[in-house]
Design a protein around this motif. Structure first.
Motif, PDB file in Angstrom:
ATOM      1  N   PHE A  60      40.540  48.305  65.294  1.00 29.46           N
ATOM      2  CA  PHE A  60      41.454  47.172  65.431  1.00 29.46           C
ATOM      3  C   PHE A  60      41.983  46.732  64.068  1.00 29.46           C
ATOM      4  O   PHE A  60      41.225  46.645  63.095  1.00 29.46           O
ATOM      5  CB  PHE A  60      40.741  46.017  66.135  1.00 29.46           C
ATOM      6  N   ALA A  61      43.288  46.456  64.017  1.00 31.75           N
ATOM      7  CA  ALA A  61      43.954  46.168  62.748  1.00 31.75           C
ATOM      8  C   ALA A  61      43.445  44.879  62.100  1.00 31.75           C
ATOM      9  O   ALA A  61      43.218  43.871  62.776  1.00 31.75           O
ATOM     10  CB  ALA A  61      45.457  46.085  62.973  1.00 31.75           C
ATOM     11  N   LYS A  62      43.284  44.973  60.783  1.00 30.91           N
ATOM     12  CA  LYS A  62      42.993  43.803  59.950  1.00 30.91           C
ATOM     13  C   LYS A  62      43.885  43.911  58.722  1.00 30.91           C
ATOM     14  O   LYS A  62      43.939  44.977  58.092  1.00 30.91           O
ATOM     15  CB  LYS A  62      41.515  43.789  59.524  1.00 30.91           C
ATOM     16  N   ALA A  77      48.112  46.658  65.342  1.00 29.32           N
ATOM     17  CA  ALA A  77      47.460  46.716  66.659  1.00 29.32           C
ATOM     18  C   ALA A  77      46.022  46.209  66.550  1.00 29.32           C
ATOM     19  O   ALA A  77      45.120  46.942  66.141  1.00 29.32           O
ATOM     20  CB  ALA A  77      47.494  48.145  67.192  1.00 29.32           C
ATOM     21  N   ASP A  78      45.814  44.967  66.916  1.00 30.84           N
ATOM     22  CA  ASP A  78      44.480  44.376  66.819  1.00 30.84           C
ATOM     23  C   ASP A  78      43.818  44.180  68.183  1.00 30.84           C
ATOM     24  O   ASP A  78      42.797  43.509  68.289  1.00 30.84           O
ATOM     25  CB  ASP A  78      44.535  43.060  66.035  1.00 30.84           C
ATOM     26  N   THR A  79      44.425  44.751  69.219  1.00 31.99           N
ATOM     27  CA  THR A  79      43.807  44.743  70.551  1.00 31.99           C
ATOM     28  C   THR A  79      44.030  46.118  71.186  1.00 31.99           C
ATOM     29  O   THR A  79      44.886  46.894  70.727  1.00 31.99           O
ATOM     30  CB  THR A  79      44.443  43.686  71.481  1.00 31.99           C
ATOM     31  N   ILE A  80      43.290  46.401  72.237  1.00 32.01           N
ATOM     32  CA  ILE A  80      43.466  47.698  72.919  1.00 32.01           C
ATOM     33  C   ILE A  80      44.864  47.793  73.530  1.00 32.01           C
ATOM     34  O   ILE A  80      45.512  48.841  73.467  1.00 32.01           O
ATOM     35  CB  ILE A  80      42.365  47.882  73.984  1.00 32.01           C
ATOM     36  N   ASP A  81      45.354  46.682  74.108  1.00 29.54           N
ATOM     37  CA  ASP A  81      46.713  46.694  74.682  1.00 29.54           C
ATOM     38  C   ASP A  81      47.749  47.066  73.626  1.00 29.54           C
ATOM     39  O   ASP A  81      48.672  47.854  73.882  1.00 29.54           O
ATOM     40  CB  ASP A  81      47.047  45.325  75.274  1.00 29.54           C
ATOM     41  N   LYS A  82      47.608  46.515  72.433  1.00 27.27           N
ATOM     42  CA  LYS A  82      48.560  46.806  71.357  1.00 27.27           C
ATOM     43  C   LYS A  82      48.423  48.256  70.863  1.00 27.27           C
ATOM     44  O   LYS A  82      49.409  48.880  70.485  1.00 27.27           O
ATOM     45  CB  LYS A  82      48.362  45.825  70.201  1.00 27.27           C
ATOM     46  N   ILE A  83      47.199  48.781  70.862  1.00 24.26           N
ATOM     47  CA  ILE A  83      47.005  50.183  70.460  1.00 24.26           C
ATOM     48  C   ILE A  83      47.727  51.113  71.436  1.00 24.26           C
ATOM     49  O   ILE A  83      48.419  52.052  71.042  1.00 24.26           O
ATOM     50  CB  ILE A  83      45.497  50.519  70.391  1.00 24.26           C
ATOM     51  N   THR A 142      55.099  54.949  70.534  1.00 22.75           N
ATOM     52  CA  THR A 142      56.236  55.104  69.626  1.00 22.75           C
ATOM     53  C   THR A 142      55.863  55.640  68.246  1.00 22.75           C
ATOM     54  O   THR A 142      56.747  56.030  67.493  1.00 22.75           O
ATOM     55  CB  THR A 142      56.935  53.747  69.431  1.00 22.75           C
ATOM     56  N   THR A 143      54.574  55.655  67.902  1.00 23.90           N
ATOM     57  CA  THR A 143      54.203  56.007  66.529  1.00 23.90           C
ATOM     58  C   THR A 143      54.557  57.454  66.187  1.00 23.90           C
ATOM     59  O   THR A 143      54.509  58.344  67.040  1.00 23.90           O
ATOM     60  CB  THR A 143      52.687  55.787  66.295  1.00 23.90           C
ATOM     61  N   LYS A 144      54.898  57.687  64.921  1.00 23.94           N
ATOM     62  CA  LYS A 144      55.135  59.039  64.406  1.00 23.94           C
ATOM     63  C   LYS A 144      53.999  59.468  63.477  1.00 23.94           C
ATOM     64  O   LYS A 144      54.055  60.545  62.876  1.00 23.94           O
ATOM     65  CB  LYS A 144      56.465  59.087  63.649  1.00 23.94           C
ATOM     66  N   VAL A 145      52.989  58.597  63.335  1.00 19.98           N
ATOM     67  CA  VAL A 145      51.859  58.870  62.448  1.00 19.98           C
ATOM     68  C   VAL A 145      50.829  59.715  63.184  1.00 19.98           C
ATOM     69  O   VAL A 145      50.450  59.379  64.312  1.00 19.98           O
ATOM     70  CB  VAL A 145      51.213  57.550  61.962  1.00 19.98           C
ATOM     71  N   SER A 146      50.382  60.797  62.576  1.00 21.30           N
ATOM     72  CA  SER A 146      49.394  61.650  63.255  1.00 21.30           C
ATOM     73  C   SER A 146      48.031  60.970  63.287  1.00 21.30           C
ATOM     74  O   SER A 146      47.696  60.185  62.394  1.00 21.30           O
ATOM     75  CB  SER A 146      49.295  63.020  62.577  1.00 21.30           C
ATOM     76  N   GLU A 147      47.248  61.301  64.300  1.00 25.85           N
ATOM     77  CA  GLU A 147      45.963  60.643  64.515  1.00 25.85           C
ATOM     78  C   GLU A 147      45.020  60.811  63.330  1.00 25.85           C
ATOM     79  O   GLU A 147      44.310  59.888  62.952  1.00 25.85           O
ATOM     80  CB  GLU A 147      45.302  61.219  65.786  1.00 25.85           C
ATOM     81  N   ARG A 148      44.996  61.999  62.734  1.00 31.80           N
ATOM     82  CA  ARG A 148      44.019  62.274  61.681  1.00 31.80           C
ATOM     83  C   ARG A 148      44.626  62.182  60.277  1.00 31.80           C
ATOM     84  O   ARG A 148      44.062  62.720  59.325  1.00 31.80           O
ATOM     85  CB  ARG A 148      43.394  63.655  61.909  1.00 31.80           C
ATOM     86  N   ARG A 186      44.555  49.710  60.246  1.00 31.91           N
ATOM     87  CA  ARG A 186      43.421  50.019  61.117  1.00 31.91           C
ATOM     88  C   ARG A 186      43.095  51.509  61.014  1.00 31.91           C
ATOM     89  O   ARG A 186      43.908  52.312  60.521  1.00 31.91           O
ATOM     90  CB  ARG A 186      43.733  49.663  62.573  1.00 31.91           C
ATOM     91  N   TYR A 187      41.908  51.886  61.478  1.00 27.81           N
ATOM     92  CA  TYR A 187      41.493  53.300  61.484  1.00 27.81           C
ATOM     93  C   TYR A 187      41.911  53.943  62.804  1.00 27.81           C
ATOM     94  O   TYR A 187      41.617  53.419  63.871  1.00 27.81           O
ATOM     95  CB  TYR A 187      39.985  53.411  61.285  1.00 27.81           C
ATOM     96  N   ARG A 188      42.580  55.074  62.715  1.00 29.92           N
ATOM     97  CA  ARG A 188      42.938  55.848  63.916  1.00 29.92           C
ATOM     98  C   ARG A 188      41.835  56.839  64.266  1.00 29.92           C
ATOM     99  O   ARG A 188      41.662  57.223  65.432  1.00 29.92           O
ATOM    100  CB  ARG A 188      44.231  56.629  63.668  1.00 29.92           C
ATOM    101  N   SER A 189      41.128  57.298  63.240  1.00 25.77           N
ATOM    102  CA  SER A 189      40.068  58.296  63.422  1.00 25.77           C
ATOM    103  C   SER A 189      38.942  57.918  62.465  1.00 25.77           C
ATOM    104  O   SER A 189      39.199  57.615  61.298  1.00 25.77           O
ATOM    105  CB  SER A 189      40.624  59.691  63.110  1.00 25.77           C
TER     106      SER A 189
END
Length: 267
Positions: free
Chosen positions: A204-206, A227-233, A239-245, A210-213
């Motif tokens: 969750f974002a601070k 994204a500081d909640t599961i709904d926001k994640i 829409t994100t273009k950022v890879s998970e890792r 936030r950490y994706r992996s």
């Protein structure tokens, strides 16, 4: 049945089939969202219980939030955790700052797992990896054999056409079984949202990140996110273009190094 129901049903079928074939089995729990979802599905497959041990590989460099969540959830869900640690390597100075990541991961993760399997005589392991995480993991099978030296022969794997799995292993082999291989990151978070599965707070974002992996604290960086909640994640992933890792140590993430790590037995 909707999409998540179908994924859940397939995974529970694989988990039950694995346990039917191998009573000397364990699950690997990294405490991340995928392996925690796997633990949730195991409990669902066996009506609220986990009928075999759970291994957590402790490199000594994990986030404190990971250790706290491990202790909290294993007690809450009532399952036994075997903490596997390559103490000899740690005592000799192996760590993320003592050399290359290939050596560190091999000694502190792969060797620690090998020691745990040898000690407890496990014949099969359930793991929460997914094909969409990394190109090398996309080569995996659901029932994936490892030889007596822990090695993965990715050029000589059994076909799994029409979900026909080769569940029997050869003597001296052990099996890696991947019930979440067909899920995506978006599937996992959608399922976590639907089922209200607890996850470690690092996701969750601070302060806009936030950490994706997650893994070792020394090898993970947060990515920009609000994204500081599961709904926001879940919304962010649409829409994100950022890879998970992208936040993981990149000298480990190259296809060459990842393939070499996994060929040697990395998870």
């Amino acid at each position: 049945m909707d999409h998540l129901d179908i994924l859940e049903s397939q995974s529970i079928y694989i988990i039950r089939e694995a346990y039917k074939q191998y009573k000397d089995i364990a699950a690997l729990w990294s405490i991340g969202k995928d392996s925690t979802t796997l633990m949730y599905l195991i409990r669902k497959a066996f009506y609220g219980r986990v009928p075999f041990p759970v291994i957590h590989i402790d490199t000594g460099y994990k986030f404190k939030e990971i250790y706290e969540f491990r202790d909290y959830l294993s007690k809450e869900w009532n399952f036994k955790v075997i903490v596997a640690k390559n103490q000899e390597a740690l005592d000799s100075g192996v760590g993320p700052n003592s050399g290359d990541k290939l050596t560190c991961c091999t000694k502190l993760k792969t060797e620690a797992l090998k020691q745990a399997i040898d000690k407890h005589k496990f014949k099969a392991l359930l793991l929460g990896i997914r094909r969409d995480e990394h190109g090398i993991r996309a080569k995996e099978r659901v029932f994936s054999p490892r030889n007596r030296y822990f090695e993965w022969d990715y050029k000589n794997q059994p076909p799994e056409l029409w979900d026909q799995f080769k569940t029997k292993k050869e003597q001296d082999e052990h099996l890696r079984i991947h019930p979440l291989l067909h899920w995506t990151e978006f599937d996992i978070w959608s399922y976590v949202q639907r089922e209200k599965i607890p996850v470690v707070s690092l996701y969750f974002a601070k302060n806009g990140k936030r950490y994706r992996s997650i893994g070792c604290e020394t090898c993970c960086e947060p990515v920009e996110s609000d994204a500081d909640t599961i709904d926001k994640i879940v919304q962010e992933l649409k829409t994100t273009k950022v890879s998970e890792r992208s936040g993981r140590a990149q000298d480990k993430e190259s296809a060459y190094v990842m393939q070499k790590l996994r060929a040697l037995g990395y998870m």
